[in-house]
Scaffold this motif. Structure first.
Motif, short mmCIF file in Angstrom:
data_model
loop_
_atom_site.label_atom_id
_atom_site.label_comp_id
_atom_site.label_asym_id
_atom_site.label_seq_id
_atom_site.Cartn_x
_atom_site.Cartn_y
_atom_site.Cartn_z
N UNK A 89 3.67 9.23 10.25
CA UNK A 89 4.97 8.93 10.86
C UNK A 89 5.07 7.44 11.15
N UNK A 90 6.21 6.85 10.82
CA UNK A 90 6.43 5.44 11.09
C UNK A 90 5.82 4.49 10.09
N UNK A 91 5.33 4.99 8.95
CA UNK A 91 4.72 4.12 7.95
C UNK A 91 5.75 3.12 7.42
N UNK A 92 5.34 1.86 7.27
CA UNK A 92 6.24 0.81 6.78
C UNK A 92 6.39 0.93 5.28
N UNK A 93 7.64 1.01 4.82
CA UNK A 93 7.93 1.16 3.39
C UNK A 93 8.91 0.07 2.96
N UNK A 94 8.78 -0.44 1.73
CA UNK A 94 9.70 -1.50 1.28
C UNK A 94 11.16 -1.06 1.28
N UNK A 95 11.41 0.25 1.11
CA UNK A 95 12.79 0.72 1.08
C UNK A 95 13.49 0.55 2.43
N UNK A 96 12.71 0.36 3.51
CA UNK A 96 13.31 0.11 4.82
C UNK A 96 14.19 -1.14 4.79
N UNK A 97 13.83 -2.11 3.93
CA UNK A 97 14.58 -3.35 3.82
C UNK A 97 15.32 -3.45 2.50
N UNK A 98 15.39 -2.32 1.78
CA UNK A 98 16.05 -2.34 0.49
C UNK A 98 15.29 -3.11 -0.57
N UNK A 154 0.82 -1.21 0.00
CA UNK A 154 0.00 0.00 0.00
C UNK A 154 0.85 1.26 0.00
N UNK A 155 1.83 1.30 0.89
CA UNK A 155 2.49 2.57 1.22
C UNK A 155 3.46 3.07 0.17
N UNK A 156 3.85 2.22 -0.79
CA UNK A 156 4.88 2.67 -1.73
C UNK A 156 4.36 3.72 -2.71
N UNK A 157 3.02 3.82 -2.89
CA UNK A 157 2.55 4.84 -3.84
C UNK A 157 1.24 5.51 -3.42
N UNK A 158 0.80 5.29 -2.17
CA UNK A 158 -0.51 5.82 -1.78
C UNK A 158 -0.45 7.26 -1.29
#
Length: 436
Positions: free
Chosen positions: A149-158, A136-140
């Motif tokens: 604040x604190x939203x989980x994003x795939x870039x957190x894990x590369x 959800x969060x990568x383009x919403x």
């Protein structure tokens, strides 16, 4: 500091609550419904195509949730303390985030992937919640919607953006890097696991299955009716929402799974783990037979006899084929073919695969091209109307044919010769009629 009496505060909260939404029961530290619903209105203004879904949610005050959460029956559980400390603009983003779980059926998909991959326990469901958040969060956010604040994003894990929940589940495990997300809980609407604080299927104000489908359809209409105004992920979702699962799609998926799991498919010898019989042969190391994920090559008939709507259905079948083999889109390739084979495309995204063609039909070139690939497929899936010559010999892999139906009259097979009636798919192929 407000000087309103307790009765005035209760009355104002009740008067501002939209129909169907309960006013706070305890005014001491009660839910600030004015702020909460102002945030929802802001979310609907900046994402008008989601308005139907946002206002279909019934809010429930709940101090057991860390922020906001949803159940699969379209109730939204809200922490009063979270609403108090969060700006309206961020709350709007949380509204959109939570309703996105429901629209994208993360609870149903979570249940299916848990059954397919044998995932059990709250740890695996937390991993599903995180993977769903990545989807959800990568383009919403952006364009008037502030990322919380604190939203989980795939870039957190590369990890790459633009993947689905099922893809992300294969790419990470719980570990120290995700320690800060251990609190995450978006409810059963995000991963399918019911919580003790949820009202359940028999609780008040839940939406029926038919009502949920109606909301999804209205949202999909809003997205497709305003081309270019929604992110790519939402456009992909809307396209699939207009093509609900059909019995033949289940048959096609079952045929692909059966072919992919048959003896010999996805098997190869490896020295990574020596065979146990090596112990009987001192000084010799024997390879063991190991199973790897099966590779699937999809050949799409793009000849002039296949309509644009059938080509659109073919792309949807590609996504269904990917799910049938466990969601490994990196192991699925797509090849368009009319009288000659075109470029092979890896299925890295759910969209953007060009289907070139328009001439006559000879899928034998497509078979030959697929079998010449550096990594030879374990399964070939052909999506065609059947108006083609077939290979004279059975390929060295399983073959599934998805057949677009045609009337039985000879005239319906008029590509070059009105008397031409094509030979049916060979006996060595598993045939599933698409749309039948």
């Amino acid at each position: 500091m407000s000087t309103a009496t307790r009765g005035e505060r209760e009355g104002r909260a009740a008067s501002t609550a939209p129909p169907g939404d309960a006013a706070p029961q305890d005014p001491s530290g009660a839910l600030d419904v004015d702020k909460l619903f102002a945030a929802r209105l802001h979310a609907a203004r900046v994402r008008p195509y989601l308005a139907t879904a946002l206002f279909a949610l019934h809010t429930v005050e709940c101090r057991q949730v860390p922020t906001m959460a949803v159940d699969r029956h379209w109730r939204c559980y809200v922490s009063p303390a979270f609403v108090d400390r969060t700006p309206v603009e961020e709350l709007a983003g949380v509204w959109v985030h939570e309703v996105s779980h429901l629209l994208r059926d993360h609870h149903g998909r979570g249940d299916r992937v848990a059954r397919q991959r044998g995932l059990t326990g709250p740890g695996e469901r937390l991993r599903m919640n995180i993977a769903a958040d990545f989807e959800i969060n990568d383009d919403v956010f952006g364009d008037g919607l502030l990322r919380p604040e604190g939203a989980a994003l795939p870039e957190m894990l590369g990890l790459p953006a633009g993947q689905l929940m099922e893809d992300y589940l294969r790419l990470f495990r719980l570990g120290p890097r995700l320690h800060d997300l251990a609190w995450l809980d978006c409810g059963s609407g995000a991963d399918g696991r019911e919580r003790s604080w949820e009202l359940g299927p028999d609780g008040a104000h839940g939406l029926s299955e038919q009502q949920r489908d109606a909301v999804r359809f209205r949202v999909a209409q809003g997205i497709t009716g305003r081309p270019g105004s929604a992110p790519r992920g939402w456009r992909r979702w809307a396209e699939e929402a207009f093509h609900p699962p059909q019995p033949w799609r289940e048959l096609l998926g079952a045929a692909v799974r059966s072919a992919a799991s048959a003896p010999g498919a996805g098997e190869d010898y490896s020295y990574g783990r020596p065979a146990r019989r090596s112990a009987a042969l001192p000084g010799a190391v024997l390879p063991s037979l190991r199973r790897r994920p099966p590779r699937v090559s999809v050949i799409i008939d793009t000849s002039g006899s296949v309509s644009d709507s059938e080509l659109g259905s073919a792309l949807l079948e590609v996504a269904a084929i990917s799910r049938a083999v466990g969601g490994r889109r990196d192991l699925v390739s797509v090849l368009s073919c009319d009288a000659s084979a075109r470029v092979v495309h890896p299925l890295c995204q759910g969209e953007g695969i060009p289907l070139m063609g328009g001439g006559g039909t000879d899928l034998r070139s497509g078979f030959a091209r697929a079998l010449r690939a550096q990594a030879r497929p374990d399964v070939i899936v052909v999506l065609t109307d059947g108006q083609t010559p077939w290979p004279s010999a059975q390929p060295p892999c399983r073959t599934v044919v998805g057949l677009f139906p045609r009337p039985l009259s000879a005239g319906s097979y008029d590509e070059d010769d009105p008397e031409y009636v094509p030979q049916g798919p060979p006996a060595w192929a598993r045939v599933v009629e698409i749309g039948g």
